[in-house]
Design an enzyme around this catalytic site. Structure first.
Site, short mmCIF file in Angstrom:
data_model
loop_
_atom_site.label_atom_id
_atom_site.label_comp_id
_atom_site.label_asym_id
_atom_site.label_seq_id
_atom_site.Cartn_x
_atom_site.Cartn_y
_atom_site.Cartn_z
CB ALA A 172 -0.92 0.00 1.22
CD GLU A 212 9.11 6.86 1.59
OE1 GLU A 212 9.00 6.47 0.42
OE2 GLU A 212 10.02 6.48 2.36
CG MET A 275 14.80 8.70 2.19
SD MET A 275 13.14 7.97 2.29
CE MET A 275 12.12 9.36 1.80
CB THR A 276 20.49 10.89 -1.85
OG1 THR A 276 21.15 10.60 -0.59
CG2 THR A 276 20.07 12.33 -1.86
CE1 TYR A 277 16.82 5.42 0.30
CE2 TYR A 277 18.92 6.23 1.12
CZ TYR A 277 17.60 5.89 1.34
OH TYR A 277 17.06 6.03 2.60
CD GLU A 278 15.25 1.95 -4.36
OE1 GLU A 278 14.41 1.62 -5.21
OE2 GLU A 278 16.12 1.16 -3.94
CD1 TRP A 400 17.35 1.14 1.70
CD2 TRP A 400 16.39 1.68 3.66
NE1 TRP A 400 16.19 0.43 1.80
CE2 TRP A 400 15.58 0.74 2.99
CE3 TRP A 400 16.00 2.16 4.90
CZ2 TRP A 400 14.38 0.27 3.53
CZ3 TRP A 400 14.82 1.70 5.43
CH2 TRP A 400 14.01 0.76 4.76
#
Length: 423
Positions: A172, A212, A275-278, A400
């Site tokens: 979700a 988020e 969250m400096t990734y993905e 992370w």
């Protein structure tokens, strides 16, 4: 630590001789499973004598001084160099090292004994630890978490435990749930009471809010919730932090970004985790997971509205393997940096390095004839990220996520920084 890129024909014995150390030292530092199998392009950290640097191809004194946080003049003085422009590859330099002090945080997703072991393995390098996650429910209550053993490990390693809460799950997006909570003062107060109860019962010292996919219309409500959290927790002696999606401007569109108000959160909370990734998303096309050129754009914006001493640089420590050509909806496999090297060796791949993203990658064909592309982190990319933390004078680094072995990272982290312990 120094970083060596393996070239065709090199052996561990030759590399060790070059740095004046033993092959066993290299094997131990890099946790090499098969010392006789090296692939071109892989990097190794060299556990050389502290304060010693061997000049690498293409380096100059400016590069070396920046790497160690010192000056050209200091290196010239310490080494009594007659001509600073006449350094040669392999030359040994004594380095006056001045390491910046930072905070280091890490999230865990495993719980119980497994999570506790992960904390113990790298606890020496951590200031904070955040278990993921206590999920928020529509009535303002929280899910439970098997964190007793992890809290014990954190205490033994002098790590500050931080309770992390979120609105989303694997199934979700949490947008509706966030709206339910953020549009009701009564539910927010109930939620904060439940958070405080868990913190007091279990010994958490701070809160990390990771909401988020918040509807853009709930942006101001989110800011007000964070302020309410600060107003409730600060008098009790607790701190509040938040996790922010990687924005490059205040006007950035999209469900991930619009409700994350960098300027407001930078004023309200005690610190933020970027969250400096993905970028290399598991359901998206293959690309660097944490490309440095994109991270730089985020930091260039963030430092204009958030104090630098409140910013944690988000660093992902996992690798991904995509089937190519990419088919929409196809999920990449996620694993450790060690597994990325293992596969490169298994399939005889040559590791390449993207100089713009500052990230290693390679391609291979498996036994079924399928083509793959792998992006991961290595000593070079880790060092590039550490340099950025120094260049931007940030508060620290947030990992992370634990559970993906990356021994080179931790050695280089300690080589670059003095890690603050707050307990």
């Amino acid at each position: 630590m120094q970083i060596h890129e393996v070239h065709p024909g090199e052996t561990l014995w030759l590399i060790a001789q070059r740095y004046g150390i033993t092959p066993t030292q290299i094997v131990t530092a890099n946790v090499l499973e098969n010392p006789n199998k090296l692939v071109p392009g892989m990097t190794l950290v060299m556990p050389t004598t502290p304060g010693t640097h061997y000049v690498q191809p293409g380096e100059n004194l400016s590069d070396i001084a920046q790497r160690y946080g010192t000056t050209i003049q200091e290196i010239v003085r310490v080494n009594q160099l007659q001509n600073p422009n006449m350094i040669v590859v392999g030359m040994r330099l004594n380095i006056p090292v001045h390491k910046p002090i930072i905070d280091v945080n890490a999230y865990t997703i495993n719980t119980g004994e497994t999570g506790a072991r992960e904390i113990q393995e790298v606890g020496h390098y951590l200031t904070y630890w955040m278990p993921f996650v206590y999920s928020v429910k529509e009535d303002g209550s929280l899910t439970t978490l098997d964190d007793t053993e992890m809290l014990q490990s954190a205490a033994a390693e002098r790590i500050v435990p931080v309770i992390a809460i979120t609105n989303f799950s694997a199934t979700a997006t949490g947008s509706g749930l966030a709206h339910t909570i953020l549009s009701s003062t009564e539910l927010q107060e109930k939620l904060l009471t439940n958070i405080l109860n868990v913190m007091k019962e279990k010994g958490y010292k701070g809160l990390n809010v990771d909401f988020e996919n918040v509807f853009p219309a709930d942006r101001e409500n989110y800011n007000q919730f964070l302020q309410r959290a600060v107003d409730r927790l600060h008098p009790e002696g607790y701190f509040v932090s938040s996790a922010l999606a990687p924005k490059v401007s205040s006007e950035q569109q999209g469900l991930l970004y619009e409700a994350h108000d960098y300027e407001a959160q930078g004023k309200i909370v005690d610190f933020v985790v970027l969250m400096t990734y993905e970028w290399g998303y598991r359901f998206g096309p293959p690309q660097a997971i944490s490309p440095l050129n994109q991270i730089k754009r985020v930091l260039d914006y963030a430092i204009t509205v958030i104090p630098r001493d409140k910013i944690f640089f988000g660093f992902q420590i996992y690798a991904r393997d995509w089937l190519i050509p990419h088919v929409q909806g196809q999920e990449a496999e996620t694993f450790s940096q060690q597994e990325a090297i293992r596969r490169a060796i298994q399939y005889g791949a040559t590791i390449q390095y993207d100089p713009i993203a500052q990230s290693p990658f390679y391609r291979y064909t498996d036994a079924q004839g399928r083509h793959h592309e792998v992006w991961f982190e290595d000593a070079r990319s880790a060092q590039a990220k550490f340099k950025m933390v120094k260049d931007y004078h940030l508060r620290g680094i947030s990992y992370w996520v634990l559970g993906y072995p990356f021994p080179q990272n931790w050695l280089l982290l300690e080589d670059n920084f003095t890690i603050r312990k707050r307990v």
